[in-house]
Design an enzyme around this catalytic site. Structure first.
Site, short mmCIF file in Angstrom:
data_model
loop_
_atom_site.label_atom_id
_atom_site.label_comp_id
_atom_site.label_asym_id
_atom_site.label_seq_id
_atom_site.Cartn_x
_atom_site.Cartn_y
_atom_site.Cartn_z
N TYR A 1 76.71 82.11 37.09
CA TYR A 1 77.04 82.49 35.70
C TYR A 1 77.90 83.75 35.65
CZ TYR A 1 74.00 78.95 33.61
OH TYR A 1 73.44 77.76 33.20
N LYS B 1 68.01 72.32 34.21
CA LYS B 1 67.51 73.69 34.17
C LYS B 1 65.98 73.72 34.15
CE LYS B 1 71.66 75.35 31.74
NZ LYS B 1 72.16 76.10 30.56
N GLU C 1 81.75 75.26 41.88
CA GLU C 1 80.29 75.20 41.74
C GLU C 1 79.67 74.31 42.82
OE1 GLU C 1 80.10 76.19 36.95
OE2 GLU C 1 79.68 74.14 37.60
P1 DAT Z 1 77.78 75.55 28.61
O1 DAT Z 1 76.47 75.55 29.35
O2 DAT Z 1 77.78 74.55 27.49
O3 DAT Z 1 78.98 75.43 29.51
P2 DAT Z 1 78.48 78.37 28.34
O4 DAT Z 1 79.18 78.25 29.64
O5 DAT Z 1 79.24 78.94 27.18
O6 DAT Z 1 77.88 76.97 27.86
O7 DAT Z 1 77.17 79.28 28.51
C1 DAT Z 1 76.38 79.13 29.68
C2 DAT Z 1 74.94 79.14 29.26
O8 DAT Z 1 74.60 80.42 28.71
C3 DAT Z 1 74.59 78.15 28.15
O9 DAT Z 1 74.31 76.87 28.67
C4 DAT Z 1 73.39 78.77 27.53
C5 DAT Z 1 73.66 80.25 27.65
N1 DAT Z 1 74.26 80.79 26.43
C6 DAT Z 1 75.52 80.64 26.01
N2 DAT Z 1 75.74 81.25 24.84
C7 DAT Z 1 74.55 81.80 24.50
C8 DAT Z 1 74.09 82.57 23.38
N3 DAT Z 1 74.90 82.89 22.39
N4 DAT Z 1 72.79 82.96 23.39
C9 DAT Z 1 71.96 82.64 24.38
N5 DAT Z 1 72.33 81.92 25.47
C10 DAT Z 1 73.60 81.51 25.51
#
Ligand code: DAT
Ligand code: MG
Length: 149
Positions: A49, A9, A126
């Protein structure tokens, strides 16, 4: 063989962690089959996302991921999807285990350095979203017999 989508990132790029992160996947024994250094469009970020569209952090996440270059990669190997998630560590770097990429290099969930596909099906979606067929190399490292029995 199994493949996963990994992206360093903007924070990982800005902090000079590209080499360190690529090295972890290489030395583990996985095979790099695609890599590009690129700016992410808002359209791609929102698609990537998409499952988080309704979450409160979504606008900030899209803003962040489009704010500086990323390194998009495809890595190949037995069990690479789950193994890469282990190398990456828990979503929140503050609680991610030391020894994982997030555990070693971050403190904030919104700056967690790296993305990795969470399942084989997600990985396929993806990879197709980020790469064209011609951008992936089908090759066999000569070192393979020293990595796989
Ligand atoms: P991961 O990247 O471990 O698969 P995820 O798919 O739940 O996690 O979320 C995607 C991204 O979104 C994560 O890498 C960072 C951001 N994110 C997730 N939960 C968050 C939160 N509570 N506050 C801020 N950013 C968050
Ligand atoms: Mg995820």
């Amino acid at each position: 063989m199994e493949r996963t989508f990994i992206a360093i990132k903007p924070d990982g790029v800005q902090r000079g962690l590209i080499g360190e992160i690529v090295s972890r996947f290489e030395t583990k024994g996985f095979t790099l089959v695609g890599m590009k250094f690129m700016m992410v469009t808002r359209e791609l970020a929102e698609e990537h996302y998409g499952v988080h569209r309704e979450r409160p952090f979504f606008p900030g996440l899209v803003e962040f991921i489009t704010s500086a270059p990323v390194v998009a990669m495809v890595w190949e190997g037995d069990g690479v999807v789950a193994s890469a998630r282990k190398l990456i560590g828990a979503t929140n770097p503050l609680t991610a285990e030391p020894g994982t990429i997030r555990g070693d290099f971050g403190v904030s969930i919104g700056r967690n350095i790296i993305h990795g596909s969470d399942a084989i099906e997600t990985a396929q979606t993806e990879i197709a979203l980020w790469f064209k067929d011609g951008e992936l190399a089908n090759w066999e490292p000569t070192i393979k017999p020293w990595i796989y029995e």
